[in-house]
Scaffold this motif. Structure first.
Motif: not given
Length: 766
Positions: A402-411
């Motif tokens: 979930k944290a890695q997916a959060g980075i994707c969406r933030a980028e």
């Protein structure tokens, strides 16, 4: 005969027997395996109602009517009574033998009753429940089965017998019925008999109205309020709000349970009245909680309230170690589901899995910080901070998908809102890593959908959005993403359908309204965009970005007075680059060029990566007589270099292409500027903005008549006259005068500032 009549046993006060259990109405006793079981009177009355109609579904409201008169009683009371009966009967709620729950509908007795042992009567056959068991557990409030009226069973007292129409009021002496009595001496007092008869008729009418009236709201429905932080640390709100979000998303995955849209902390204002909040949100219950975190201890006090009465259905305080936060969340969710729907086999494990995205509480805490930053987006560097938090969470737990997916969406947020070219490559890498960690995670599917959408791969984007819709918590965001895909392809009918589905799933959601308003702006419908954002700020009045976007839209509509108020209010809440640059545009339009330069310099400090902030600064410097040519040139060099990098990953952004053309002509590259004009006009999207930018570029190139044509196109596309009239280039070259009127020569005046909005109205909202 109606259903409850046909199911009732005409046995007076004879005990009921099934397996090793004996229920004696006369003695008011329940004995299991020879051991008396304590049962409170109301629970005993509910049991009698079920035993008197074996195999039949009795609705929740009907049981509340029969036993409590439905006065000042909430469905949670019945849920607790059923739990007490199951304990007394030794009945397993996961695999019931005696009391079956029909989720959101009611209960039925499914055991095999025996007749009196000394009569030799064979046991009653097992009821045929196929028609009930085959019904889907939708969670909707379904009208209960028809119940008797004048023959209706009165079980408010355990000694009460059913009123038999053939025995002419054979109720025992002094039996209370809903607060009044029936006496056998009524034959000597005919006026009393008439009073009783009329009273029965009124009660019967009320019952019929309750049973046959259409359901006005969903029975199994809930709104999760933003949890309140009681921690001594003032910045701990993110933790409480994050727990509420995780809880809401987990409950959204429960079949048959309707979960209301996310609520902002502002929803708490004036929300003390559960009844009013329930009416506004269309839900039957409200879950609220306070969270106190001190050191390694956490205390959560949760309340489930009934919106029909305002009463508390369930409340509990959990005082635990911080490491037990996941188990505590799972317990609360389980209590809520049990209170609303009863026991659901396997749901406890599913809830626990959804509420435990990591087993590392430190990683979870940092992840909630990143999530809070990503959702709120209060300033231009928020995405960077969110990415930093998600990265720290991954250091604590390298497999935290979930944290890695959060980075994707933030980028992706950085790419779209801040025009950061490097963000696309970063987003690709983050999404790929998230997919490797857990390709089944709906959050990963949503992030991949966003990635392919901004990459222009519509089919793959739609595929991932559809996949993410399997998780109820992701459906709103996925519908928004699909709407934006269809809009980019020019399929506006499909885009509208997707937005409508998002609003149906999450009515009154300011995030959905913000996305819708932004798309309306892109489609050139500024008045509708203003309406959408006005609704959004009313729902979330503390959101600085929403206010800033509304101000930009007021400017686009030519309403500068309201624009200035909205922009200044946004800056007071939290300064952001887009808001500062747009307020600078208002100062520019008013002729205060020094103030415009100052505001736009502040914007470049807050957001130095966005090409538009540098281009806006260049515009203000061109108009300011105190600015040097070197400063102007430097600002446009920065803008052009960043715009070129951005267009490598977003080549179809028509407005960005048109702006780069303007930067190039100011920098002296006329050939590139002409090519960019043609390229911008060949791309779909934002025709008014593109026409306005190209009009200024052509004017600076000396192509006056083509510039006039573009200005006419800009007006036709809805560009406000205030924006056009304040442009110094158009004024100095006579483009605001009727054709044929002489204007000043281009070489006699310094180049003028463009007057478009420095940023698209609106940042990316969750």
């Amino acid at each position: 005969m109606n259903r409850m009549e046909s199911g009732a046993r005409s046995r007076g006060a004879t005990p009921y027997r099934f397996d090793d259990i004996v229920v004696d109405p006369a003695a008011h006793s329940l004995v299991r395996a020879g051991v008396p079981q304590p049962v409170e009177p109301k629970a005993f009355a509910v049991l009698l109602a079920l035993l008197q109609h074996p195999g039949e579904l009795i609705g929740r409201d009907d049981l509340l009517d029969l036993v409590w008169g439905h006065r000042h009683v909430t469905p949670g009371v019945l849920t607790r009574v059923i739990a007490q009966l199951r304990h007394a009967l030794g009945d397993d709620p996961q695999q019931p033998r005696y009391i079956q729950t029909r989720h959101a509908l009611g209960y039925s007795f499914i055991g095999q009753l025996q007749d009196d042992a000394d009569t030799g009567t064979p046991p009653a056959p097992a009821p045929d429940r196929a028609s009930v068991d085959d019904l889907p557990a939708t969670g909707l409030q379904v009208a209960s089965p028809d119940l008797p009226t004048s023959q209706r069973e009165q079980v408010g007292s355990p000694r009460r017998e059913r009123v038999d129409p053939e025995s002419a009021w054979s109720t025992p002496e002094s039996t209370p019925v809903h607060g009044w009595g029936i006496d056998r001496r009524w034959k000597q007092r005919p006026w009393l008999a008439l009073t009783v008869l009329l009273s029965c008729a009124l009660v019967t009418w009320a019952v019929i109205q309750r049973v046959t009236a259409p359901a006005s709201r969903l029975a199994a429905s809930i709104a999760v309020m933003p949890f309140t932080s009681l921690s001594s640390h003032p910045g701990d709100e993110y933790f409480a709000e994050g727990l509420a979000e995780e809880m809401r998303d987990a409950l959204a995955g429960v079949k048959g349970l309707k979960v209301a849209a996310p609520l902002s902390p502002d929803a708490r204002n004036g929300a003390a009245d559960a009844k009013a909040l329930g009416t506004r949100l269309g839900v039957a219950t409200i879950l609220d909680a306070s969270v106190r975190r001190e050191g390694q201890r956490i205390r959560i006090t949760a309340h489930l309230s009934d919106t029909a009465t305002g009463f508390t259905l369930w409340s509990h305080t959990y005082d635990r170690e911080l490491s037990d936060v996941f188990d505590t969340q799972s317990e609360i969710a389980g209590e809520v589901v049990h209170a609303l729907l009863g026991a659901i086999p396997g749901e406890s494990d599913a809830l626990a899995k959804r509420l435990t995205p990591t087993h590392n509480e430190a990683a979870f805490d940092i992840y909630l910080q990143g999530l809070n930053l990503l959702h709120r987006a209060p300033s231009s560097d928020t995405a960077d901070k969110a990415i930093e938090r998600f990265g720290q969470a991954l250091k604590e737990d390298s497999g935290f998908a979930k944290a890695q997916a959060g980075i994707c969406r933030a980028e992706i947020w950085r790419l779209e809102s801040k025009h950061s070219a490097e963000a696309f490559d970063n987003a690709k890498l983050a999404c790929q890593r998230a997919a490797q960690m857990d390709p089944t995670l709906p959050e990963v599917d949503l992030a991949m959908g966003d990635l392919y959408r901004v990459a222009g791969d519509a089919e793959r984007a739609l595929q991932y959005y559809r996949n993410s819709m399997r998780a109820p918590a992701m459906r709103v965001k996925a519908h928004i993403g699909a709407a934006e895909v269809y809009a980019a392809r020019g399929q506006h009918d499909l885009s509208v359908q997707e937005f409508q589905q998002a609003l149906q799933l999450s009515p009154g959601d300011p995030g959905v309204l913000a996305h819708l308003g932004y798309q309306q702006y892109l489609d050139g419908n500024v008045p509708r965009a203003v309406v959408s954002f006005r609704e959004a700020v009313e729902l979330r009045p503390s959101d600085a970005i929403l206010w800033g976007t509304l101000g930009a839209l007021y400017m686009a509509a030519g309403n500068n007075a309201d624009a200035e108020q909205a922009l200044e209010h946004s800056i007071a809440l939290e300064p952001a680059a887009a808001t500062l640059t747009n307020l600078g545009l208002l100062k520019y339009q008013a002729g205060d060029y020094a103030a415009a330069v100052d505001l736009r310099r502040q914007a470049t400090v807050l957001d130095p990566q966005d090409f538009m902030t540098w281009g806006n600064l260049g515009d203000a410097l061109r108009a300011d007589p105190q600015a040097s040519a070197a400063d102007v040139h430097k600002a446009y060099e920065q803008a052009a270099a960043r715009a070129e990098a951005y267009l490598k990953v977003q080549p179809n952004d028509a407005r960005a292409v048109a702006l780069l053309g303007l930067y190039q002509v100011v920098l002296g590259d006329a050939a590139s500027a002409r090519m960019l004009i043609k390229r911008a006009e060949s791309l779909p999207g934002q025709p008014g903005e593109v026409a306005l930018q190209n009009a200024e570029t052509l004017a600076l190139l000396g192509d006056i008549e083509p510039a006039r044509q573009r200005l006419a196109a800009a007006r036709a596309a809805g560009i406000a006259e205030t924006v056009i009239a304040s442009n110094l280039t158009f004024r100095r070259l006579g483009l605001l005068s009727p054709p044929g009127t002489a204007g000043r020569s281009l070489g006699a005046e310094p180049p003028a500032s463009r007057t478009s909005k420095g940023h698209p109205p609106g940042e990316r909202h969750e």
